[in-house]
Motif scaffolding. Structure first.
Motif, PDB file in Angstrom:
ATOM      1  N   GLU A 116       0.794  -1.236   0.000  1.00 40.66           N
ATOM      2  CA  GLU A 116       0.000   0.000   0.000  1.00 40.66           C
ATOM      3  C   GLU A 116       0.822   1.280   0.000  1.00 40.66           C
ATOM      4  O   GLU A 116       0.386   2.281  -0.570  1.00 40.66           O
ATOM      5  CB  GLU A 116      -0.944   0.015   1.209  1.00 40.66           C
ATOM      6  CG  GLU A 116      -1.972  -1.098   1.191  1.00 40.66           C
ATOM      7  CD  GLU A 116      -2.862  -1.072  -0.055  1.00 40.66           C
ATOM      8  OE1 GLU A 116      -3.071   0.018  -0.608  1.00 40.66           O
ATOM      9  OE2 GLU A 116      -3.301  -2.161  -0.480  1.00 40.66           O
ATOM     10  N   LEU A 117       1.961   1.287   0.657  1.00 40.20           N
ATOM     11  CA  LEU A 117       2.693   2.553   0.762  1.00 40.20           C
ATOM     12  C   LEU A 117       3.144   3.113  -0.591  1.00 40.20           C
ATOM     13  O   LEU A 117       3.173   4.331  -0.760  1.00 40.20           O
ATOM     14  CB  LEU A 117       3.887   2.417   1.720  1.00 40.20           C
ATOM     15  CG  LEU A 117       3.511   2.283   3.198  1.00 40.20           C
ATOM     16  CD1 LEU A 117       4.763   2.248   4.073  1.00 40.20           C
ATOM     17  CD2 LEU A 117       2.608   3.430   3.647  1.00 40.20           C
ATOM     18  N   PRO A 118       3.469   2.260  -1.555  1.00 40.16           N
ATOM     19  CA  PRO A 118       3.831   2.838  -2.850  1.00 40.16           C
ATOM     20  C   PRO A 118       2.718   3.685  -3.457  1.00 40.16           C
ATOM     21  O   PRO A 118       2.971   4.571  -4.276  1.00 40.16           O
ATOM     22  CB  PRO A 118       4.120   1.607  -3.716  1.00 40.16           C
ATOM     23  CG  PRO A 118       4.581   0.582  -2.751  1.00 40.16           C
ATOM     24  CD  PRO A 118       3.738   0.811  -1.523  1.00 40.16           C
ATOM     25  N   ARG A 173       0.570   5.941   8.273  1.00 37.94           N
ATOM     26  CA  ARG A 173       0.823   5.986   6.836  1.00 37.94           C
ATOM     27  C   ARG A 173      -0.128   5.057   6.096  1.00 37.94           C
ATOM     28  O   ARG A 173      -0.629   5.378   5.032  1.00 37.94           O
ATOM     29  CB  ARG A 173       2.274   5.577   6.554  1.00 37.94           C
ATOM     30  CG  ARG A 173       3.274   6.523   7.168  1.00 37.94           C
ATOM     31  CD  ARG A 173       3.533   7.711   6.275  1.00 37.94           C
ATOM     32  NE  ARG A 173       4.328   7.317   5.120  1.00 37.94           N
ATOM     33  CZ  ARG A 173       4.191   7.862   3.924  1.00 37.94           C
ATOM     34  NH1 ARG A 173       3.273   8.786   3.718  1.00 37.94           N
ATOM     35  NH2 ARG A 173       4.942   7.476   2.911  1.00 37.94           N
ATOM     36  N   LEU A 174      -0.368   3.890   6.682  1.00 37.21           N
ATOM     37  CA  LEU A 174      -1.273   2.949   6.020  1.00 37.21           C
ATOM     38  C   LEU A 174      -2.691   3.488   6.002  1.00 37.21           C
ATOM     39  O   LEU A 174      -3.380   3.431   4.979  1.00 37.21           O
ATOM     40  CB  LEU A 174      -1.230   1.601   6.739  1.00 37.21           C
ATOM     41  CG  LEU A 174      -0.079   0.707   6.331  1.00 37.21           C
ATOM     42  CD1 LEU A 174      -0.009  -0.517   7.228  1.00 37.21           C
ATOM     43  CD2 LEU A 174      -0.251   0.273   4.880  1.00 37.21           C
ATOM     44  N   LEU A 175      -3.106   4.001   7.141  1.00 32.28           N
ATOM     45  CA  LEU A 175      -4.461   4.562   7.174  1.00 32.28           C
ATOM     46  C   LEU A 175      -4.582   5.713   6.191  1.00 32.28           C
ATOM     47  O   LEU A 175      -5.598   5.860   5.503  1.00 32.28           O
ATOM     48  CB  LEU A 175      -4.808   5.036   8.590  1.00 32.28           C
ATOM     49  CG  LEU A 175      -5.233   3.925   9.552  1.00 32.28           C
ATOM     50  CD1 LEU A 175      -5.375   4.477  10.964  1.00 32.28           C
ATOM     51  CD2 LEU A 175      -6.544   3.300   9.102  1.00 32.28           C
ATOM     52  N   ALA A 176      -3.526   6.526   6.112  1.00 31.53           N
ATOM     53  CA  ALA A 176      -3.559   7.650   5.172  1.00 31.53           C
ATOM     54  C   ALA A 176      -3.651   7.138   3.741  1.00 31.53           C
ATOM     55  O   ALA A 176      -4.342   7.714   2.897  1.00 31.53           O
ATOM     56  CB  ALA A 176      -2.314   8.512   5.357  1.00 31.53           C
ATOM     57  N   ALA A 177      -2.962   6.028   3.476  1.00 29.56           N
ATOM     58  CA  ALA A 177      -3.011   5.467   2.123  1.00 29.56           C
ATOM     59  C   ALA A 177      -4.437   5.061   1.772  1.00 29.56           C
ATOM     60  O   ALA A 177      -4.951   5.390   0.695  1.00 29.56           O
ATOM     61  CB  ALA A 177      -2.075   4.267   2.028  1.00 29.56           C
ATOM     62  N   CYS A 200      -9.161  -1.169   5.417  1.00 30.29           N
ATOM     63  CA  CYS A 200      -9.755  -0.395   4.320  1.00 30.29           C
ATOM     64  C   CYS A 200     -11.084   0.227   4.747  1.00 30.29           C
ATOM     65  O   CYS A 200     -11.544   1.184   4.125  1.00 30.29           O
ATOM     66  CB  CYS A 200     -10.013  -1.284   3.103  1.00 30.29           C
ATOM     67  SG  CYS A 200      -8.541  -1.997   2.375  1.00 30.29           S
ATOM     68  N   ALA A 201     -11.715  -0.327   5.752  1.00 30.25           N
ATOM     69  CA  ALA A 201     -13.075   0.100   6.085  1.00 30.25           C
ATOM     70  C   ALA A 201     -13.149   1.408   6.881  1.00 30.25           C
ATOM     71  O   ALA A 201     -13.982   2.259   6.567  1.00 30.25           O
ATOM     72  CB  ALA A 201     -13.804  -1.022   6.823  1.00 30.25           C
TER      73      ALA A 201
END
Ligand code: ADP
Ligand code: MG
Length: 376
Positions: free
Chosen positions: A213-215, A231-235, A299-300
């Motif tokens: 996901e980060l890319p 960062r993941l949540l932001a993605a 994702c939710a």
């Protein structure tokens, strides 16, 4: 395709081999969000067992007694009649197949053990239970009770749970850590700017979800004080924000309602399946003929965030449905700080809901029937 995890795969093969030899056992697979617990169970489901039973905890059924057991044991309920009468009565009552009996936890535990042992009469049984941290307590107790007595029954039980949740004292554990550098390098997408790639590899610490996901937010500077979870949540949030209003409306209902039933979600949102295509293309959800599920539990939450309207005012509803959407994720992958407070739990009414229809599935939410699959 799984990268790395050879040691873990070997442990699971050994567990099943033991069941094949007539003994059996249990393994608790642990690790943070995105580390690959579900992926490992998916891989294990392809092992050569006579029967693979799959189930798991569902966050919104954690308060429903027997919800977890009913998901897992449904395929073997045909063996109920071979159980000793008290165990049969306890399980039949629990699953609504007989007169309701006061839940005797000991009898239920023995019943689960007997049922699995009966099922193993035709060959080794592999039970894969995901998200055990969300099992209802009756199901968790019964499975743990059975787990401690599986030796000699020809049953291999694998329970996947997050670190620090789902206490399973005394049971063998397999902790998933980040992928080795070489495996992480194989998983991360090709074609990234070398500097970005280097930074993401360092930041992801081998967490597969992060590597995938980060890319997508690679152009962003790393959050100054944020950890990997932010960062993941932001993605994911960035992907949701980029979607059209109609798609977001369906996702909002899906996140709040969580039956995974495509028809229910579309009706509640007053939407068409085509409205979901952009979310599928963004790999936020997977849609099949009858089911919709978030690709990962993380994702939710961004789908339930209140969004500002074009005029800049906050979208509100006169009587906003109570959002039963996912709680903010807990347990950050890697070593970063815990995620920020989760999305608001007051959600706007999906704008496309036609008059007279419930605008949110929360208004129509029913306990998920026992046929539904776990959502992560
Ligand atoms: N070893 C691996 N190799 C390749 N992809 C992986 C691996 N482990 C996990 N993934 C992928 O990473 C993502 C997150 O993994 P998942 O199993 O859902 O994590 P968890 O269940 O621990 O939250 C999924 O897209 C999954 O397919
Ligand atoms: Mg999972």
């Amino acid at each position: 395709m799984l990268y790395g995890r050879e040691r873990e795969q070997e442990r699971l093969r050994e567990l099943l081999d033991a069941a094949r030899d007539g003994s059996g056992g249990v393994l608790v697979v642990r690790g943070g969000p995105g580390i690959g617990k579900t992926a490992l169970l998916d891989w294990a489901a392809g092992l050569d067992a006579a029967l693979v039973l799959r189930g798991g905890g569902v966050e919104f059924e954690a308060d429903l007694p027997f919800a977890g057991l009913s998901l897992l044991l449904r395929p073997v309920l045909g063996h109920l009649e071979r159980l000793p009468a008290p165990q049969r009565a306890a399980l039949a009552g629990a699953f609504g197949l007989g007169p309701a009996a006061a839940a005797d936890r000991l009898l239920v535990g023995f019943g689960v053990l007997s049922l699995l042992a009966e099922a193993a009469g035709d060959g080794p049984v592999l039970c894969l239970v995901d998200d055990a941290q969300w099992l209802d307590s009756v199901s968790a107790d019964a499975l743990l009770f059975a787990a401690r007595r599986l030796g000699g029954e020809g049953v291999a039980l694998v329970l996947a749970a997050r670190d620090g949740e789902f206490a399973a004292p005394g049971l063998a554990e397999l902790r998933l850590s980040g992928l080795a550098d070489a495996d992480a390098a194989r998983l991360i997408e090709d074609g990234l700017d070398p500097g970005v790639r280097h930074r993401i590899l360092a930041e992801a610490q081998g967490n597969p979800l992060a590597l995938i996901e980060l890319p997508r937010v690679a152009g962003d500077e790393p959050a100054a004080a944020g950890g990997l979870s932010e960062r993941l949540l932001a993605a994911f949030r960035g992907q949701v924000d980029g979607l059209a209003e109609a798609t977001r409306a369906v996702l909002l209902v899906a996140a709040a309602e969580d039956t995974g039933d495509l028809g229910v979600v579309l009706r509640a949102a007053g939407a068409q399946v085509g409205d979901l295509r952009p979310a599928e293309q963004a790999r936020l959800v997977e849609v099949s003929a009858a089911a919709l599920r978030f690709r990962h539990p993380w994702c939710a939450p961004p789908c339930t965030t209140v969004r500002r309207s074009r005029s800049g005012s906050r979208c509100t509803s006169r009587s906003p449905p109570r959002c039963r959407g996912p709680r903010p994720p807990t347990g950050a992958p890697g070593t970063g700080p815990r995620p920020p407070p989760g999305p608001t739990t007051t959600s706007p009414r999906p704008s496309r809901a036609p008059p007279g229809r419930p605008a949110s599935a929360a208004a129509t939410a029913r306990p998920r029937p026992p046929t539904s699959a776990p959502h992560s």
